[in-house]
Design a protein around this motif. Sequence first.
Motif, PDB file in Angstrom:
ATOM      1  N   SER A  36     -10.686   9.004   0.051  1.00 29.66           N
ATOM      2  CA  SER A  36      -9.467   9.711   0.446  1.00 29.66           C
ATOM      3  C   SER A  36      -8.545   8.752   1.184  1.00 29.66           C
ATOM      4  O   SER A  36      -8.923   7.656   1.572  1.00 29.66           O
ATOM      5  CB  SER A  36      -9.817  10.892   1.362  1.00 29.66           C
ATOM      6  OG  SER A  36     -10.191  10.429   2.642  1.00 29.66           O
ATOM      7  N   ASN A  37      -7.311   9.217   1.376  1.00 28.47           N
ATOM      8  CA  ASN A  37      -6.335   8.411   2.106  1.00 28.47           C
ATOM      9  C   ASN A  37      -6.320   8.744   3.590  1.00 28.47           C
ATOM     10  O   ASN A  37      -5.414   8.339   4.309  1.00 28.47           O
ATOM     11  CB  ASN A  37      -4.923   8.646   1.523  1.00 28.47           C
ATOM     12  CG  ASN A  37      -4.808   8.108   0.112  1.00 28.47           C
ATOM     13  OD1 ASN A  37      -5.430   7.092  -0.207  1.00 28.47           O
ATOM     14  ND2 ASN A  37      -4.029   8.782  -0.724  1.00 28.47           N
ATOM     15  N   ASP A  38      -7.293   9.521   4.034  1.00 26.84           N
ATOM     16  CA  ASP A  38      -7.307   9.924   5.440  1.00 26.84           C
ATOM     17  C   ASP A  38      -7.504   8.723   6.355  1.00 26.84           C
ATOM     18  O   ASP A  38      -8.284   7.809   6.067  1.00 26.84           O
ATOM     19  CB  ASP A  38      -8.435  10.927   5.694  1.00 26.84           C
ATOM     20  CG  ASP A  38      -8.161  12.264   5.031  1.00 26.84           C
ATOM     21  OD1 ASP A  38      -6.989  12.514   4.729  1.00 26.84           O
ATOM     22  OD2 ASP A  38      -9.109  13.032   4.820  1.00 26.84           O
ATOM     23  N   LEU A  39      -6.807   8.765   7.479  1.00 30.94           N
ATOM     24  CA  LEU A  39      -6.943   7.732   8.507  1.00 30.94           C
ATOM     25  C   LEU A  39      -7.900   8.268   9.560  1.00 30.94           C
ATOM     26  O   LEU A  39      -7.573   9.217  10.268  1.00 30.94           O
ATOM     27  CB  LEU A  39      -5.573   7.420   9.119  1.00 30.94           C
ATOM     28  CG  LEU A  39      -4.460   7.098   8.103  1.00 30.94           C
ATOM     29  CD1 LEU A  39      -3.130   6.952   8.811  1.00 30.94           C
ATOM     30  CD2 LEU A  39      -4.790   5.830   7.337  1.00 30.94           C
ATOM     31  N   ILE A  40      -9.079   7.667   9.652  1.00 35.65           N
ATOM     32  CA  ILE A  40     -10.124   8.244  10.508  1.00 35.65           C
ATOM     33  C   ILE A  40     -10.184   7.572  11.880  1.00 35.65           C
ATOM     34  O   ILE A  40     -11.194   7.661  12.567  1.00 35.65           O
ATOM     35  CB  ILE A  40     -11.500   8.164   9.816  1.00 35.65           C
ATOM     36  CG1 ILE A  40     -11.891   6.699   9.565  1.00 35.65           C
ATOM     37  CG2 ILE A  40     -11.498   8.961   8.520  1.00 35.65           C
ATOM     38  CD1 ILE A  40     -13.325   6.540   9.087  1.00 35.65           C
ATOM     39  N   SER A  41      -9.093   6.929  12.280  1.00 33.71           N
ATOM     40  CA  SER A  41      -9.100   6.221  13.564  1.00 33.71           C
ATOM     41  C   SER A  41      -9.391   7.164  14.727  1.00 33.71           C
ATOM     42  O   SER A  41     -10.036   6.772  15.710  1.00 33.71           O
ATOM     43  CB  SER A  41      -7.758   5.512  13.785  1.00 33.71           C
ATOM     44  OG  SER A  41      -6.687   6.440  13.684  1.00 33.71           O
ATOM     45  N   ASN A  42      -8.940   8.427  14.622  1.00 28.44           N
ATOM     46  CA  ASN A  42      -9.183   9.380  15.705  1.00 28.44           C
ATOM     47  C   ASN A  42     -10.635   9.838  15.768  1.00 28.44           C
ATOM     48  O   ASN A  42     -11.058  10.468  16.739  1.00 28.44           O
ATOM     49  CB  ASN A  42      -8.278  10.608  15.540  1.00 28.44           C
ATOM     50  CG  ASN A  42      -6.825  10.289  15.855  1.00 28.44           C
ATOM     51  OD1 ASN A  42      -6.550   9.474  16.735  1.00 28.44           O
ATOM     52  ND2 ASN A  42      -5.909  10.906  15.126  1.00 28.44           N
ATOM     53  N   LEU A  43     -11.404   9.541  14.709  1.00 32.35           N
ATOM     54  CA  LEU A  43     -12.814   9.922  14.695  1.00 32.35           C
ATOM     55  C   LEU A  43     -13.724   8.824  15.226  1.00 32.35           C
ATOM     56  O   LEU A  43     -14.876   9.081  15.577  1.00 32.35           O
ATOM     57  CB  LEU A  43     -13.254  10.271  13.267  1.00 32.35           C
ATOM     58  CG  LEU A  43     -12.921  11.673  12.748  1.00 32.35           C
ATOM     59  CD1 LEU A  43     -13.383  11.795  11.301  1.00 32.35           C
ATOM     60  CD2 LEU A  43     -13.583  12.745  13.599  1.00 32.35           C
ATOM     61  N   ILE A  44     -13.217   7.605  15.259  1.00 30.76           N
ATOM     62  CA  ILE A  44     -14.042   6.443  15.615  1.00 30.76           C
ATOM     63  C   ILE A  44     -14.781   6.613  16.948  1.00 30.76           C
ATOM     64  O   ILE A  44     -15.972   6.274  17.047  1.00 30.76           O
ATOM     65  CB  ILE A  44     -13.204   5.155  15.604  1.00 30.76           C
ATOM     66  CG1 ILE A  44     -12.828   4.820  14.151  1.00 30.76           C
ATOM     67  CG2 ILE A  44     -13.958   3.993  16.241  1.00 30.76           C
ATOM     68  CD1 ILE A  44     -11.889   3.643  14.017  1.00 30.76           C
ATOM     69  N   PRO A  45     -14.139   7.191  17.997  1.00 33.19           N
ATOM     70  CA  PRO A  45     -14.874   7.341  19.276  1.00 33.19           C
ATOM     71  C   PRO A  45     -16.140   8.190  19.161  1.00 33.19           C
ATOM     72  O   PRO A  45     -17.041   8.057  19.986  1.00 33.19           O
ATOM     73  CB  PRO A  45     -13.844   8.022  20.190  1.00 33.19           C
ATOM     74  CG  PRO A  45     -12.522   7.669  19.610  1.00 33.19           C
ATOM     75  CD  PRO A  45     -12.731   7.612  18.136  1.00 33.19           C
ATOM     76  N   PHE A  46     -16.211   9.040  18.138  1.00 32.57           N
ATOM     77  CA  PHE A  46     -17.358   9.942  18.007  1.00 32.57           C
ATOM     78  C   PHE A  46     -18.412   9.414  17.041  1.00 32.57           C
ATOM     79  O   PHE A  46     -19.460  10.026  16.867  1.00 32.57           O
ATOM     80  CB  PHE A  46     -16.885  11.325  17.529  1.00 32.57           C
ATOM     81  CG  PHE A  46     -15.981  12.008  18.512  1.00 32.57           C
ATOM     82  CD1 PHE A  46     -16.510  12.723  19.576  1.00 32.57           C
ATOM     83  CD2 PHE A  46     -14.603  11.909  18.389  1.00 32.57           C
ATOM     84  CE1 PHE A  46     -15.677  13.340  20.493  1.00 32.57           C
ATOM     85  CE2 PHE A  46     -13.767  12.523  19.303  1.00 32.57           C
ATOM     86  CZ  PHE A  46     -14.306  13.237  20.364  1.00 32.57           C
ATOM     87  N   MET A  47     -18.136   8.297  16.416  1.00 29.73           N
ATOM     88  CA  MET A  47     -19.064   7.780  15.411  1.00 29.73           C
ATOM     89  C   MET A  47     -20.129   6.892  16.039  1.00 29.73           C
ATOM     90  O   MET A  47     -19.842   6.093  16.927  1.00 29.73           O
ATOM     91  CB  MET A  47     -18.299   6.988  14.347  1.00 29.73           C
ATOM     92  CG  MET A  47     -17.471   7.853  13.413  1.00 29.73           C
ATOM     93  SD  MET A  47     -16.709   6.881  12.099  1.00 29.73           S
ATOM     94  CE  MET A  47     -16.159   8.175  10.996  1.00 29.73           C
ATOM     95  N   VAL A  48     -21.351   7.070  15.559  1.00 27.89           N
ATOM     96  CA  VAL A  48     -22.443   6.172  15.914  1.00 27.89           C
ATOM     97  C   VAL A  48     -22.887   5.495  14.617  1.00 27.89           C
ATOM     98  O   VAL A  48     -22.410   5.807  13.530  1.00 27.89           O
ATOM     99  CB  VAL A  48     -23.607   6.935  16.577  1.00 27.89           C
ATOM    100  CG1 VAL A  48     -23.167   7.507  17.915  1.00 27.89           C
ATOM    101  CG2 VAL A  48     -24.124   8.048  15.670  1.00 27.89           C
TER     102      VAL A  48
END
Length: 678
Positions: free
Chosen positions: A112-124
């Motif tokens: 997808s073309n989604d920008l997941i930068s706002n999710l990065i803090p929650f990713m392990v």
Amino acid sequence: MYLKSLKISNFRKFATESNKIEFVDAKSYQEQKEGKEISIAPTTTLIVGKNNCGKSTIVNGLEKLLKSQDFKANDFNFSYLKKLLEQYENSLENIETPYLQFNIGIGIEDNSNDLISNLIPFMVLDDLNRSELEILVKVELEDEEIFIRDVKSLLDKYTGITRFNKFLQLINDSRFKTNYYNANGDVISSNFNINKLIELRAIKANNIENDKCLSRAFSKIIEYRYKSLFGEEANTLESKINLINEDLTKLISKKHTKDINESLGEIESSEKLKVLLSADLTFQKLMNNLIKYEYVERDMNIPENQFGLGYTNLMMIIADLIDYMEKYPEDSFNSKVNLISIEEPETFMHPQMQELFIKNINETIASLLKSKNKNVNSQLIITTHSSHILNSKIHSGNTFNNINYITVQDNHTHVVNLHDDIIVPKSGSNNGYKRENDLKFLKKHIKYRVSELFFSDAIIFVEGITEETLLKYYIDKNNKLNKYYITIFNIDGAHGLVYHELIKLLKVPALIITDLDIKRNNSEKESFKQISDLKKRITTNKTIKKYNSASDKLDVLPEDMAIDNIYIAYQTMVEGYYPTSFEEAFILTNYKNILLNSVLIKTKPDIYKNIIKKDKRFKNIKENSYKLQRKLSNSKSDFANELLYKFITQSDDFIIPSLPEYIENGVSWLTKKLEGEI
């Protein structure tokens, strides 16, 4: 990137179980336009339920989180708070302090073309290849020690209801903070806010404020478009408005201000009292009154205040959607989860418009987006208590999926996530062709009436016209049950089985009235043999067989069957015989009743005379109940309607016949389910 699920704990009516709402994936509709990909949900997420069950609470909870609003005592589940207070009364050691919790499931699409930068803090590390990520949001006390100290003081000073009220006040006075946790339980940096990840446009029910609301709404849209699209031209207009103000002020001064001040000067010194009249035209005021909204009907232009509220409500929803699309920054759509919620769109709409609304709302949004050069990934959420919208949702999507049914159990909101595989499980005899037919039947039958069961307080399933007609009368005369919305469905028992899994899911009390259907040989049928013993007798009734451990033997049949929220009522012995239908049980129960006999005389005069004979002994009616049942088989509607007519018009000399005992037992069970054991 889309909202996959939301679990709400301790917020208002929500507890910690049956509290998960599931959303449709926003990835199935794709359209290419000028190299831009537009992605919206082809079917909506529907949140359906009766009034005051917690539908609006779902959107309200999200709104409070996204707007960083303070949570107060009234936002907590009161049952939860009472249990906490009881724990504190026992001990203040190692206690739990009040908290609210929101588990937000985010779906991540491949390619997808989604920008997941706002999710990065929650990713392990383990999340890198996952298609779903959960964010834990907790509203917690800032200082637990101070809270515990104040609770101890409260317990020492107050008792009873006053203590609980003071506890609520303590929560109101306490400071809470919103913490965000990743999958490892680590707190995310305090500068993060959920509104960086989720955007919500909530369109409220009944947003018609006055008879100029549409003109105002579209004026705002045009004002925004003008400022954002015309740039320098907008500045030029501002300059022209300033020049108009100057010219008007000079004219007003010459024609009015001077004369007024001269008149005032005769009364009071101009040093103390003097006025200035000036023009005050602004871009905002100009835009507020720029649009005149009219409906075009044939060749007539109709003012908005003369058109129906249903159309006005529909156009206000469309205006809200346009406003949302216009103002949303192009570079933010694909870096956020974009939600559009519409609360009770059925307000003021007639049934056909409700069905067309849910059927075509996605196409409407797609049409609105075609003129926008934006990457859009939006999900649509609709809360409703309309059976017509529910009908249309099931049939336009050809599935029960993406429907969240909200009900109340033990004073708590209870969420049921509907799914085809749960309603008609893929197991045993339900595999393949039969399962597909069962689903097809269920969807089609619901269209005609059965969607009402989602909004009923209780359901009664019957198998014939007689019991359907008469039970409505008896329920209406029952001083306890007539306060509830009880729906009676007439459906053959074998087909009724298709509904059982759905009924269990919905937790609605369901009384299933079915027949013993004792199997007789041909000679017994021809001689109209009465059944006085169930030994070695079997049933052809599929409902009874299913709940009798798959056995068709009637001599091992229990007196009644109650399974969770379902009660199955079938004939028991009456006057020494086992009736095999409602009509026979009704006749055996009331064979001495004058009103019933008058109906039998009118409905089957020759048969009645032959049975009653010259001695006119009512006992003969009892001894021929099965024969009467057989003879009434082609006249059930006449029999039922004639009984109902007599019930309604009978004089005081007649006594209304009683319901058979097996139905009375079922009605008693239903009453306890609705009113409680006391």
